[in-house]
Scaffold this active site. Structure first.
Site, short mmCIF file in Angstrom:
data_model
loop_
_atom_site.label_atom_id
_atom_site.label_comp_id
_atom_site.label_asym_id
_atom_site.label_seq_id
_atom_site.Cartn_x
_atom_site.Cartn_y
_atom_site.Cartn_z
N CYS A 115 0.81 -1.23 0.00
CA CYS A 115 0.00 0.00 0.00
C CYS A 115 0.84 1.27 0.00
O CYS A 115 0.31 2.36 -0.21
CB CYS A 115 -0.95 -0.01 1.18
SG CYS A 115 -2.00 -1.47 1.22
N HIS A 255 -3.04 7.03 3.13
CA HIS A 255 -3.50 5.77 2.54
C HIS A 255 -4.89 5.47 3.11
O HIS A 255 -5.12 5.59 4.31
CB HIS A 255 -2.51 4.66 2.88
CG HIS A 255 -3.02 3.29 2.56
ND1 HIS A 255 -3.61 2.99 1.36
CD2 HIS A 255 -3.05 2.14 3.30
CE1 HIS A 255 -3.98 1.72 1.37
NE2 HIS A 255 -3.65 1.19 2.54
N ASN A 285 -10.07 -0.23 0.51
CA ASN A 285 -8.61 -0.11 0.49
C ASN A 285 -8.11 -0.59 -0.87
O ASN A 285 -8.09 -1.79 -1.13
CB ASN A 285 -8.04 -0.97 1.63
CG ASN A 285 -6.53 -0.95 1.67
OD1 ASN A 285 -5.88 -0.45 0.76
ND2 ASN A 285 -5.96 -1.50 2.73
O1 UT7 Z 1 -3.53 -1.43 3.68
C1 UT7 Z 1 -2.87 -2.30 4.51
C2 UT7 Z 1 -2.98 -1.86 5.89
N1 UT7 Z 1 -4.08 -2.51 6.55
C3 UT7 Z 1 -4.73 -1.88 7.50
O2 UT7 Z 1 -4.47 -0.73 7.79
C4 UT7 Z 1 -5.75 -2.64 8.32
C5 UT7 Z 1 -5.62 -2.26 9.77
N2 UT7 Z 1 -6.56 -2.97 10.63
C6 UT7 Z 1 -7.88 -2.71 10.59
O3 UT7 Z 1 -8.33 -1.88 9.81
C7 UT7 Z 1 -8.78 -3.43 11.57
O4 UT7 Z 1 -7.98 -4.17 12.47
C8 UT7 Z 1 -9.79 -4.37 10.87
C9 UT7 Z 1 -10.84 -3.53 10.18
C10 UT7 Z 1 -9.07 -5.26 9.87
C11 UT7 Z 1 -10.49 -5.24 11.91
O5 UT7 Z 1 -11.10 -4.42 12.89
P1 UT7 Z 1 -10.93 -4.78 14.44
O6 UT7 Z 1 -11.71 -3.79 15.19
O7 UT7 Z 1 -9.45 -4.85 14.69
O8 UT7 Z 1 -11.65 -6.17 14.56
P2 UT7 Z 1 -11.04 -7.60 14.93
O9 UT7 Z 1 -10.19 -8.12 13.84
O10 UT7 Z 1 -10.44 -7.54 16.29
O11 UT7 Z 1 -12.36 -8.48 15.01
C12 UT7 Z 1 -13.38 -8.19 15.95
C13 UT7 Z 1 -14.52 -9.16 15.73
C14 UT7 Z 1 -14.09 -10.62 15.68
O12 UT7 Z 1 -15.09 -11.39 16.32
P3 UT7 Z 1 -14.87 -11.90 17.84
O13 UT7 Z 1 -13.62 -12.72 17.81
O14 UT7 Z 1 -14.74 -10.66 18.66
O15 UT7 Z 1 -16.13 -12.67 18.11
C15 UT7 Z 1 -14.11 -10.95 14.20
O16 UT7 Z 1 -14.36 -12.31 13.95
O17 UT7 Z 1 -15.16 -8.88 14.47
C16 UT7 Z 1 -15.27 -10.10 13.73
N3 UT7 Z 1 -15.24 -9.77 12.32
C17 UT7 Z 1 -16.32 -9.50 11.60
N4 UT7 Z 1 -17.63 -9.46 11.92
C18 UT7 Z 1 -18.50 -9.13 10.95
C19 UT7 Z 1 -14.14 -9.68 11.51
N5 UT7 Z 1 -14.52 -9.35 10.27
C20 UT7 Z 1 -15.87 -9.21 10.29
C21 UT7 Z 1 -16.82 -8.89 9.31
N6 UT7 Z 1 -18.12 -8.85 9.68
N7 UT7 Z 1 -16.49 -8.59 8.04
#
Ligand code: UT7
Length: 332
Positions: A115, A255, A285
């Site tokens: 990215c 980004h 993204n």
């Molecule tokens: O360009 C490259 C750089 N990349 C980035 O900058 C990405 C940086 N990270 C992020 O943007 C965030 O960490 C994410 C958007 C990827 C994830 O958000 P988060 O608040 O960190 O969520 P998480 O991964 O900790 O997941 C929280 C919960 C989980 O469920 P449990 O374990 O709490 O029951 C996931 O299974 O959300 C669940 N989850 C979803 N639920 C519904 C993960 N993806 C989804 C989804 N829909 N699409």
């Protein structure tokens, strides 16, 4: 020499628009509410089977050349930031683009920094001007990461969109153009965002396909933390280096990965909403394409005027990040 500035910008997008609710219709266990509240994303464009990275790059390049009033014969350097080239390894997207645009034999190559690809491409091209090796460069950020995601993995597939953005670089008056560029990388974070299968470490086999190791794997929270620290430090360091403060910025174009990251950085830097551009709501993204697409849209919306100081700050897998501070205009 004088400066090196951006004379024209363009963007290229695939045909298909995918809304958050479309994932539910496809059977994914997610919700519009989750995607919007955790990322800010409302929709994204996804490349179809007949669309590859160079097709989007070609659209963006044509638009940028028209905006700059540049014809192919003038271009003497092509640099493309991408990590999802049409072909695994070679030929590069830059060479495919060169052939499609009918550009004569010139230097043309891809740079791979995920990215951060557009920042790396911009910085690389700028140095060719400084060394006297280029006078008119086509710089592109283009990716089709939708082709590298597991469409059953809800933690990844909702995040990415496809696209390309391009810029034409040419000399500008002294005091304008690229005032500052810096690239960073910290390979110790390589494991938080990667594609493990399909390369020389794990060539394609049935096991790679069965394990889905040819798809993007990301530790989202770890990436989030590294990203905000990297962007904040890099932007502050850049502004200090040219003797400016956040108030001097007309527009911060980060980004476009996650609205929460952008908002966190914006608030910590003390930037107003008017000083910060986001369009990830519409595009998701788009990796290396996100900054040049945003730049293109910001300019089209009249958010960038001659004399404005703008900051382009990318971050992504590697872990890589980079900054370009640009004083817009200075054409003569
Ligand atoms: O360009 C490259 C750089 N990349 C980035 O900058 C990405 C940086 N990270 C992020 O943007 C965030 O960490 C994410 C958007 C990827 C994830 O958000 P988060 O608040 O960190 O969520 P998480 O991964 O900790 O997941 C929280 C919960 C989980 O469920 P449990 O374990 O709490 O029951 C996931 O299974 O959300 C669940 N989850 C979803 N639920 C519904 C993960 N993806 C989804 C989804 N829909 N699409």
């Amino acid at each position: 020499m004088s400066g090196v500035g951006i004379w024209g910008v363009g963007k290229g997008l695939p045909k298909e628009l995918v809304l958050n609710d479309d994932f539910i219709a496809r059977g994914l266990d997610t919700s519009d509410e989750w995607i919007r509240s955790r990322t800010g994303i409302q929709s994204r464009y996804i490349a179809g089977p007949d669309e590859a990275t160079s097709d989007l790059a070609y659209m963006a390049a044509c638009e940028a050349m028209a905006a700059a009033g540049v014809v192919p014969a003038e271009i003497d350097l092509i640099v493309v930031g991408t990590t999802s080239p049409d072909y695994l390894g070679f030929p590069s997207v830059a060479c495919i683009l060169q052939q499609r645009l009918g550009i004569r034999v010139v230097g043309a190559f891809d740079v791979a920094a995920a990215c951060s690809g557009f920042n790396v491409a911009m910085t690389t091209a700028t140095q060719y001007f400084v060394s006297g090796m280029a006078t008119c460069a086509l710089v592109v950020g283009a990716d089709c990461l939708s082709k590298y995601v597991d469409w059953t993995d809800r933690s990844i597939c909702v995040l990415f969109g496809d696209g390309a953005g391009a810029a034409i670089l040419k000399p500008v008056q002294s005091g304008y153009g690229v005032l500052y560029s810096r690239l960073y990388a910290d390979g110790s974070h390589a494991d938080i965002l990667n594609i493990q299968g399909g390369g020389s470490r794990q060539p394609f086999t049935k096991a790679v396909l069965d394990n889905k190791s040819h798809f993007i794997h990301m530790q989202g929270r770890a990436v989030f933390k590294v990203a905000v620290t990297a962007v904040l430090d890099a932007l502050q360091t850049a502004l200090t280096a040219i003797g400016r403060t956040p108030e001097d910025l007309a527009l911060f174009i980060p980004h476009q990965a996650n609205l929460r990251i952008v908002e966190y950085v914006r608030e910590k830097m003390g930037l107003t909403e008017a000083q910060c551009f986001t369009n990830l709501q519409q595009y998701g993204n788009t990796s290396a394409a996100s900054i040049p697409i945003a730049l293109c849209e910001a300019y089209a919306q009249g958010r960038i005027c001659d004399g404005d100081l703008i900051a382009l700050v990318g971050f992504g897998a590697g872990f890589t990040w980079g900054v370009n501070l640009i004083r817009w205009g200075g054409y003569s």
